[in-house]
Design a protein around this motif. Sequence first.
Motif, PDB file in Angstrom:
ATOM      1  N   MET B   1      42.648  40.607  37.141  1.00 57.46           N
ATOM      2  CA  MET B   1      41.188  40.389  37.128  1.00 57.46           C
ATOM      3  C   MET B   1      40.559  41.309  36.075  1.00 57.46           C
ATOM      4  O   MET B   1      40.406  42.502  36.298  1.00 57.46           O
ATOM      5  CB  MET B   1      40.642  40.724  38.525  1.00 57.46           C
ATOM      6  N   LEU B   6      36.227  37.488  34.414  1.00 54.68           N
ATOM      7  CA  LEU B   6      35.076  37.292  35.297  1.00 54.68           C
ATOM      8  C   LEU B   6      33.865  36.787  34.526  1.00 54.68           C
ATOM      9  O   LEU B   6      33.061  36.011  35.050  1.00 54.68           O
ATOM     10  CB  LEU B   6      34.751  38.600  36.040  1.00 54.68           C
ATOM     11  N   VAL B  45      26.537  39.125  44.576  1.00 57.60           N
ATOM     12  CA  VAL B  45      27.677  39.697  45.301  1.00 57.60           C
ATOM     13  C   VAL B  45      28.727  40.190  44.299  1.00 57.60           C
ATOM     14  O   VAL B  45      29.259  41.295  44.428  1.00 57.60           O
ATOM     15  CB  VAL B  45      28.289  38.669  46.274  1.00 57.60           C
ATOM     16  N   ALA B  49      29.904  44.064  43.784  1.00 61.29           N
ATOM     17  CA  ALA B  49      31.306  44.474  43.879  1.00 61.29           C
ATOM     18  C   ALA B  49      31.700  45.299  42.660  1.00 61.29           C
ATOM     19  O   ALA B  49      32.339  46.352  42.791  1.00 61.29           O
ATOM     20  CB  ALA B  49      32.210  43.257  44.007  1.00 61.29           C
ATOM     21  N   LEU B  52      30.162  48.719  42.992  1.00 69.63           N
ATOM     22  CA  LEU B  52      30.835  49.504  44.030  1.00 69.63           C
ATOM     23  C   LEU B  52      32.148  50.075  43.520  1.00 69.63           C
ATOM     24  O   LEU B  52      32.548  51.180  43.873  1.00 69.63           O
ATOM     25  CB  LEU B  52      31.092  48.633  45.265  1.00 69.63           C
ATOM     26  N   VAL B  53      32.825  49.299  42.697  1.00 70.11           N
ATOM     27  CA  VAL B  53      34.143  49.714  42.230  1.00 70.11           C
ATOM     28  C   VAL B  53      34.049  50.647  41.030  1.00 70.11           C
ATOM     29  O   VAL B  53      34.801  51.616  40.918  1.00 70.11           O
ATOM     30  CB  VAL B  53      34.989  48.477  41.877  1.00 70.11           C
ATOM     31  N   TRP B  76      33.489  47.104  32.108  1.00 67.06           N
ATOM     32  CA  TRP B  76      33.122  46.612  33.438  1.00 67.06           C
ATOM     33  C   TRP B  76      31.618  46.689  33.658  1.00 67.06           C
ATOM     34  O   TRP B  76      31.006  45.764  34.197  1.00 67.06           O
ATOM     35  CB  TRP B  76      33.840  47.414  34.524  1.00 67.06           C
TER      36      TRP B  76
END
Lengths: 290, 144
Positions: B1, B6, B45, B49, B52-53, B76
């Motif tokens: 991923m 993404l 969402v 995520a 959060l990561v 990211w």
Amino acid sequence: MSVQLDHPLGQVPVMGAGRDWSVSVFLTRLYRDEPLFTAAGLFIALLMVPTLAAMALDERLVNGVNVWDKPFKFQFALSVWLLTLAFLARYLPRGMISRGWYRLYSATVVFCIAGELVWIGGASANGIASHFNQSNALMAVMYPLMGAFAVFLTSSALVYGLAIRANAESGLLPGMHQAIWTSLVATFVLTLIAAGTLSSMENHWIGGTMSDADAGFFFDWSRDGGDLRVAHFFATHAMHLVPLAALPAGRLSGRLTRSGANAIALAYCGFVAAVFVQALMGQPFLPGLI
Amino acid sequence: MTPDALFQLANPLALAGWLVLLASPWIPRWSDRISGLLIPALLSVGYTAVILVHWSGAEGGFDSLANVERLFESRWLLLAGWVHFLAFDLFIGAWEVRKGREANIPFLLIIPCLVLTFLFGPAGLIAFLALRAVRTGMSGASAS
């Protein structure tokens, strides 16, 4: 409208023409009986969605498992806790949830739950452990504070248990009434003992491999040593498992008495004590099976 | 991923939302649900995520342009910034469609606002706000 049916729970509300039961009817009832716990419980359940998404993206580990494993478990557990109490609110004395003290108390319970989730989630976002972690100044302050929050939120089982016990008009048949209130009180007492012992240690293992990787199914309980989380789990689920055990017992024997319910509750406490001692002796729960 | 993988998922998802908005005169309720709720929620969402990561490992911040640049040096967080745009621009576009419908503004006039919002977010918003303001003036004048 409700009728007295020959049902172990006693009075069962009948909704009238059309569907007697559906998810929306069920939720409407929960919202009516305890709006705060229902809303909070559902909201916390929704938190599992971004948590699962984070779990899919994150490669960081704590105790050998994904950093988001613990927040996910706690979101699930606390959602179930609140929705269970919201379900049981129908057996509280009439008008209790409107009283001033209850509003303040229930709001504080939800506040404590939110605090726990922020602490656990925040630690995971930073890639560190929450529980047992006192490695820096902030975490050293948080740990005992979170312990206090945990005791407070667990007290909601005690409060509900005592209130339901005092309610002579719950509509429950005697055996079920006894099973429900005793299991709520037992949840509080047993959890205090199990979780209290757990929190006073360095981690949840007693002997065996100190990692959740390759551990038992779903719960990650130790396969080769003692794991105090087993007793904590069963202690906290007394409020579900004792009434669930009482339901068929009532059906088989015809009518469950208060003494019968007491016996079931006592046997359950014995079971929790047994798994607690088993863990303290460094023995795994159901070795080879989970 | 990877962030790039993404990105390849997020872009078509947002685009689908905009296409549904263009069809909104014929499917207003579905357009509201899909483009106003479902797709923005899905993108949000995903954004959450990623934050959060990856937020805790980030360099930079919001307090100066130099620090914002530092933030977006992380691929990211660059992805997150882009998904932020995608989610919010679509949400605003769906809001414009709903408000335009309520104010009886012809959809033909909403379309350019949607195009602007799609390409240049805030520019589309102020175009819609201006359109709504002058239309309110028009209907106020014709009523008196």
